[in-house]
Design a protein around this motif. Sequence first.
Motif, PDB file in Angstrom:
ATOM      1  N   VAL A   1      -1.346  17.799   0.502  1.00 58.66           N
ATOM      2  CA  VAL A   1      -1.491  19.138  -0.074  1.00 58.66           C
ATOM      3  C   VAL A   1      -1.261  20.160   1.026  1.00 58.66           C
ATOM      4  CG1 VAL A   1      -3.129  18.393  -1.851  1.00 58.66           C
ATOM      5  CG2 VAL A   1      -3.977  19.196   0.364  1.00 58.66           C
ATOM      6  N   PRO A   2      -0.805  21.352   0.695  1.00 56.33           N
ATOM      7  CA  PRO A   2      -0.644  22.388   1.719  1.00 56.33           C
ATOM      8  C   PRO A   2      -1.981  22.708   2.379  1.00 56.33           C
ATOM      9  CG  PRO A   2       0.495  22.993  -0.305  1.00 56.33           C
ATOM     10  CD  PRO A   2      -0.348  21.799  -0.630  1.00 56.33           C
TER      11      PRO A   2
ATOM     12  N   PHE B   1       8.105  17.178  -1.037  1.00 54.91           N
ATOM     13  CA  PHE B   1       7.066  17.628  -0.110  1.00 54.91           C
ATOM     14  C   PHE B   1       6.203  16.451   0.342  1.00 54.91           C
ATOM     15  CE2 PHE B   1       2.738  19.176   0.631  1.00 54.91           C
ATOM     16  CZ  PHE B   1       2.943  20.218   1.510  1.00 54.91           C
ATOM     17  N   LEU B   2       5.959  15.517  -0.570  1.00 56.06           N
ATOM     18  CA  LEU B   2       5.039  14.407  -0.331  1.00 56.06           C
ATOM     19  C   LEU B   2       5.578  13.354   0.622  1.00 56.06           C
ATOM     20  CD1 LEU B   2       2.547  12.539  -1.196  1.00 56.06           C
ATOM     21  CD2 LEU B   2       4.062  11.722  -3.025  1.00 56.06           C
ATOM     22  N   MET B   3       6.878  13.041   0.533  1.00 59.44           N
ATOM     23  CA  MET B   3       7.383  11.829   1.166  1.00 59.44           C
ATOM     24  C   MET B   3       7.202  11.804   2.682  1.00 59.44           C
ATOM     25  SD  MET B   3       7.962   9.647  -0.963  1.00 59.44           S
ATOM     26  CE  MET B   3       8.289   8.525   0.379  1.00 59.44           C
ATOM     27  N   ALA B   4       7.331  12.932   3.348  1.00 58.59           N
ATOM     28  CA  ALA B   4       7.106  12.946   4.800  1.00 58.59           C
ATOM     29  C   ALA B   4       5.675  12.529   5.115  1.00 58.59           C
ATOM     30  CB  ALA B   4       7.390  14.336   5.371  1.00 58.59           C
ATOM     31  N   GLY B   5       4.725  12.941   4.286  1.00 64.50           N
ATOM     32  CA  GLY B   5       3.336  12.552   4.481  1.00 64.50           C
ATOM     33  C   GLY B   5       3.122  11.057   4.257  1.00 64.50           C
ATOM     34  N   ILE B   6       3.782  10.495   3.237  1.00 65.11           N
ATOM     35  CA  ILE B   6       3.664   9.063   2.976  1.00 65.11           C
ATOM     36  C   ILE B   6       4.268   8.261   4.123  1.00 65.11           C
ATOM     37  CG2 ILE B   6       4.380   7.178   1.476  1.00 65.11           C
ATOM     38  CD1 ILE B   6       2.255   8.819   0.199  1.00 65.11           C
ATOM     39  N   PHE B   7       5.425   8.694   4.608  1.00 67.94           N
ATOM     40  CA  PHE B   7       6.048   8.012   5.749  1.00 67.94           C
ATOM     41  C   PHE B   7       5.115   8.015   6.954  1.00 67.94           C
ATOM     42  CE2 PHE B   7      10.444   9.305   3.995  1.00 67.94           C
ATOM     43  CZ  PHE B   7      10.579   8.097   3.328  1.00 67.94           C
TER      44      PHE B   7
ATOM     45  N   THR C   1       3.812  15.960  12.983  1.00 64.80           N
ATOM     46  CA  THR C   1       4.911  15.049  12.666  1.00 64.80           C
ATOM     47  C   THR C   1       5.354  15.206  11.221  1.00 64.80           C
ATOM     48  OG1 THR C   1       4.156  13.453  14.329  1.00 64.80           O
ATOM     49  CG2 THR C   1       5.618  12.630  12.610  1.00 64.80           C
ATOM     50  N   VAL C   2       4.400  15.377  10.317  1.00 58.33           N
ATOM     51  CA  VAL C   2       4.747  15.577   8.908  1.00 58.33           C
ATOM     52  C   VAL C   2       5.575  16.846   8.735  1.00 58.33           C
ATOM     53  CG1 VAL C   2       3.803  16.074   6.611  1.00 58.33           C
ATOM     54  CG2 VAL C   2       2.759  14.302   8.028  1.00 58.33           C
TER      55      VAL C   2
ATOM     56  N   GLN D   1       0.805  -1.221   0.000  1.00 55.73           N
ATOM     57  CA  GLN D   1       0.000   0.000   0.000  1.00 55.73           C
ATOM     58  C   GLN D   1       0.835   1.267   0.000  1.00 55.73           C
ATOM     59  OE1 GLN D   1      -3.677   0.321   2.429  1.00 55.73           O
ATOM     60  NE2 GLN D   1      -2.720   2.105   3.347  1.00 55.73           N
ATOM     61  N   PRO D   2       1.821   1.436   0.903  1.00 51.47           N
ATOM     62  CA  PRO D   2       2.612   2.669   0.861  1.00 51.47           C
ATOM     63  C   PRO D   2       3.401   2.834  -0.432  1.00 51.47           C
ATOM     64  CG  PRO D   2       3.530   1.118   2.457  1.00 51.47           C
ATOM     65  CD  PRO D   2       2.185   0.600   2.068  1.00 51.47           C
ATOM     66  N   ILE D   3       3.895   1.716  -1.001  1.00 50.93           N
ATOM     67  CA  ILE D   3       4.618   1.827  -2.272  1.00 50.93           C
ATOM     68  C   ILE D   3       3.678   2.305  -3.368  1.00 50.93           C
ATOM     69  CG2 ILE D   3       5.761   0.478  -4.069  1.00 50.93           C
ATOM     70  CD1 ILE D   3       6.987  -1.233  -1.842  1.00 50.93           C
TER      71      ILE D   3
END
Length: 284
Positions: A209-210, A79-85, A230-231, A48-50
């Motif tokens: 998204v911002p 910008f996105l990757m912190a949110g995915i993590f 955290t993001v 799922q995360p991938i």
Amino acid sequence: MTAATDAVAPPKARGGIAQSVGDSLVVAKRNLIRMTRIPEMVIFGLIQPIMFVVLFSYVFGGSISVPGAGLSASGYREFLMAGIFAQTVTFATAGAGAGIADDMHKGLIDRFRSLPMARGAVLTGRTLADLVQTALTLVVLAVVALLVGWRTHENVLKVLGGFALLLLLGYAFSWIGALIGLSVRTPEAATSGGLIWLFPLTFISNAFVPAENMPTFLQTIANWNPFSATVQACRELFGNLPPNYPVPDAWPMQHPVWASLIWSVLIILVFRTLAVRKYRSASA
């Protein structure tokens, strides 16, 4: 005679903390061994995360504008990757709840309660095992992120600090999953109950998204969301905030590292207390 007596003498009783730590590690080991025997649990947890990384990077990457980065796909990817993590570590909540609900359904929790074990050791061991699995998932996900173009721009200590905050958030949320797992009757209900509230939590945030693009009342929710803190902290520690990115005036967004730590510790304190109390009274 003395030697024989010493040989059969019962072991000295351990202190409360020592017993709790030892029992928790035993239960954690049991759950880790179980995970190795069911590898599909780990594999499905990675898929799922991938998928989110690939979809958001290549499908939406050129369509979502980030202040300071515009419509740049590479800028949005960072910008996105912190949110995915962060989404990955919090979505592990559903698996934690389902695992505990499965143990309840099979009567395993009742067997543990009948043993001379420290209070809360079963739940602590389970959450520690989930933390190890989450850490392994983050390692794999970070490698995938590097392959699609994600990069960090800070020193190693800050990057490791960002991942430490992610793991702390995941550990905090695993206690929410533990409480859900003890409160429902079936693993299926635990999975549903563990996901239904996570979707609004993760999407009403600054993860994808911002927050400035949202209506005013949603901006307030997003800025005070523990997930958003955290993001934002990870983006700062990874060096992934675009130049001249407008940081909201809300305190958690101005001090995201402290806000992330405070939120995670509060969640652990509250939900661990509730989960252990529920564990004492729950029945299969």
